[in-house]
Write an enzyme that holds these catalytic residues in place. Structure first.
Site, PDB file in Angstrom:
ATOM      1  CG  HIS A  27      -1.893   1.075   1.088  1.00 56.18           C
ATOM      2  ND1 HIS A  27      -3.202   1.226   0.942  1.00 56.18           N
ATOM      3  CD2 HIS A  27      -1.402   2.513   1.878  1.00 56.18           C
ATOM      4  CE1 HIS A  27      -3.714   2.466   0.993  1.00 56.18           C
ATOM      5  NE2 HIS A  27      -2.796   3.257   1.613  1.00 56.18           N
ATOM      6  CD  GLU A  28       1.340   3.831   3.658  1.00 60.39           C
ATOM      7  OE1 GLU A  28       1.907   4.572   3.158  1.00 60.39           O
ATOM      8  OE2 GLU A  28       0.574   3.429   4.198  1.00 60.39           O
ATOM      9  CG  HIS A  31       0.253   6.051  -0.736  1.00 63.22           C
ATOM     10  ND1 HIS A  31      -0.766   6.330  -1.628  1.00 63.22           N
ATOM     11  CD2 HIS A  31      -0.168   5.430   0.352  1.00 63.22           C
ATOM     12  CE1 HIS A  31      -1.842   6.372  -0.735  1.00 63.22           C
ATOM     13  NE2 HIS A  31      -1.503   5.714   0.308  1.00 63.22           N
TER      14      HIS A  31
END
Length: 442
Positions: A27-28, A31
């Protein structure tokens, strides 16, 4: 070392850290990498919160860290006031040169910020799709043709059907797919009927007698059966001494228990076992739509009485299509559950928090690598979906702010953003407390 394995719950810790670590990292990283692609500079990449357990700095000057509290993570971009990118650090921006300000998050164009924020949930969905696709290519996927691929050894001896049969009709009803076969057989379970099949020498009519044995194909992680040690491929032969010749008879015995403890006679290969378990009372909608409490042990029978379809190794395109369909099914199922929970049609006590995730992860790990990978795919999809909810602090909340900024031609006042983020944070904390409370009740 032996005494460590006897400590309650210790078997949950490593699988929990693996599942959450992989999901949070992906997820990170979504980003981070998209932010980098669109020219936004990251300063900190963290897995976990709180005190640092491990940290290093890369050649771009970004600090990679592992926090002591493994319940999430964040990427802090240049100019962020905090880890959630929920405000502008105006003092930091003032100290930046004109060139450095070009790489700050809050001075970037709206579309750059939106893509960076959206990339986290999308990365979670991509991970889920790839996991399902990988196992579709590794183990194959089912083909929905009206052909019997194989007959399991635990099938009813009087079934009548054989591997390789192309089924044309059952009880006078024509079938066009394997799914149609299952529908027709389910309607005739426990009854003698006829089927029209082609075995390579023309059509012939045979007698069939379909009955699903009380076989466990899937054990629901976190359920009573999983806690008692029931495993996939187990066959339940009796409940409290009463024979269970079919899965329906097993289900009826559980329903009649009223939630009292049960003793199950189980066949596991050549081994005979006796397992005790107490069904969990689950609120479910009844035939009239009213909510009723039913005893459940958390097992599923999906082998359709020992009848299996043709399984073919999927090519990459078909595997990705299959992975996308499985991921979408999780999203749709989650949205249906949330909708039912809001309207009161679903039991909110089934909502789990970190303790339940840890428990289920441990049980998935016990069932093997594939089960653990499927758990990662499930959690990854759920995390991606939740982050898209239009709640301030979450990615979806940021996207709402950006949409308003695009319409107004300027950002919302800092004060309104602070209030929104505070409300959003409070909502998330209340949800976490409620989910953890459910975990403790279990």
């Amino acid at each position: 070392m032996s005494y460590i394995a006897e400590i309650p719950y210790v078997g949950w810790v490593i699988p929990f850290l693996v599942v959450l670590g992989v999901v949070v990292f992906v997820h990170e990283y979504g980003h981070y990498i998209v932010g980098r692609w669109v020219g936004i500079r990251a300063e900190v990449f963290s897995i976990g919160f709180g005190p640092e357990l491990l940290a290093w700095r890369d050649k771009r000057g970004m600090r990679w860290r592992v926090g002591a509290l493994p319940l999430g993570g964040y990427v802090k971009f240049a100019g962020d006031m905090n880890a959630a990118s929920a405000g502008v650090d105006r003092e930091a921006l003032a100290r930046m040169s004109a060139e450095e300000r070009k790489g700050a998050f809050h001075t970037a164009a709206i579309w750059r910020r939106a893509l960076t924020v959206l990339a986290g949930p999308v990365a979670n969905f991509i991970l889920s799709i790839l996991v399902f696709a990988f196992f579709a290519m590794l183990a194959g996927r089912e083909v929905n043709e009206p052909v019997i691929g194989s007959i399991r050894a635990d099938a009813n001896p009087e079934l009548g059907l054989m591997a390789g049969d192309r089924v044309i009709a059952i009880d006078g009803n024509y079938v066009e797919s394997f799914s149609d076969i299952l529908v027709e057989l389910a309607a005739l379970e426990g009854q003698r009927a006829t089927a029209l099949v082609d075995r390579g020498a023309g059509e012939e009519e045979i007698e069939i007698f379909y009955l699903r044995p009380a076989r466990v194909d899937e054990v629901v992680p976190g359920g009573a059966a999983a806690d008692a040690g029931l495993q996939p491929d187990d066959v339940v032969t009796a409940v409290d001494g009463e024979p269970t010749p079919s899965f329906d008879s097993l289900r009826a015995r559980i329903a009649a228990s009223g939630g009292a403890m049960l003793s199950l006679d189980v066949t596991r290969g050549d081994e005979k076992l006796v397992l005790s378990m107490t069904p969990e009372m689950v609120e479910m909608p009844g035939p009239d739509g009213a909510i009723e409490r039913r005893p459940m042990i958390g097992v599923r029978n999906m082998s359709f009485g020992g009848i299996e379809p043709i399984v073919e190794t999927a090519n990459p395109f078909d595997a990705l299509t299959y992975g996308a369909a499985r991921t979408w099914a999780i999203i749709a199922g989650t949205m249906d559950y949330l909708g039912d929970m809001i309207t009161g049609a679903a039991d909110s006590s089934q909502l789990g928090g970190p303790i339940q995730i840890a428990k289920v992860s441990g049980q998935a790990a016990e069932q093997g690598l594939e089960s653990l990978a499927m758990m990662i795919a499930l959690i990854s999809t759920s995390i991606g979906l939740i982050n898209l909810f239009p709640i301030p602090v979450l990615d979806g909340g940021h996207l709402v702010f950006y949409a308003l900024e695009a319409v107004r031609g300027k950002p919302l006042r800092a004060r309104w953003q602070e209030i929104g983020n505070g409300v959003g944070f409070g909502m998330i904390m209340l949800l976490m407390v409620f989910a953890t409370y459910n975990d403790l009740l279990r």
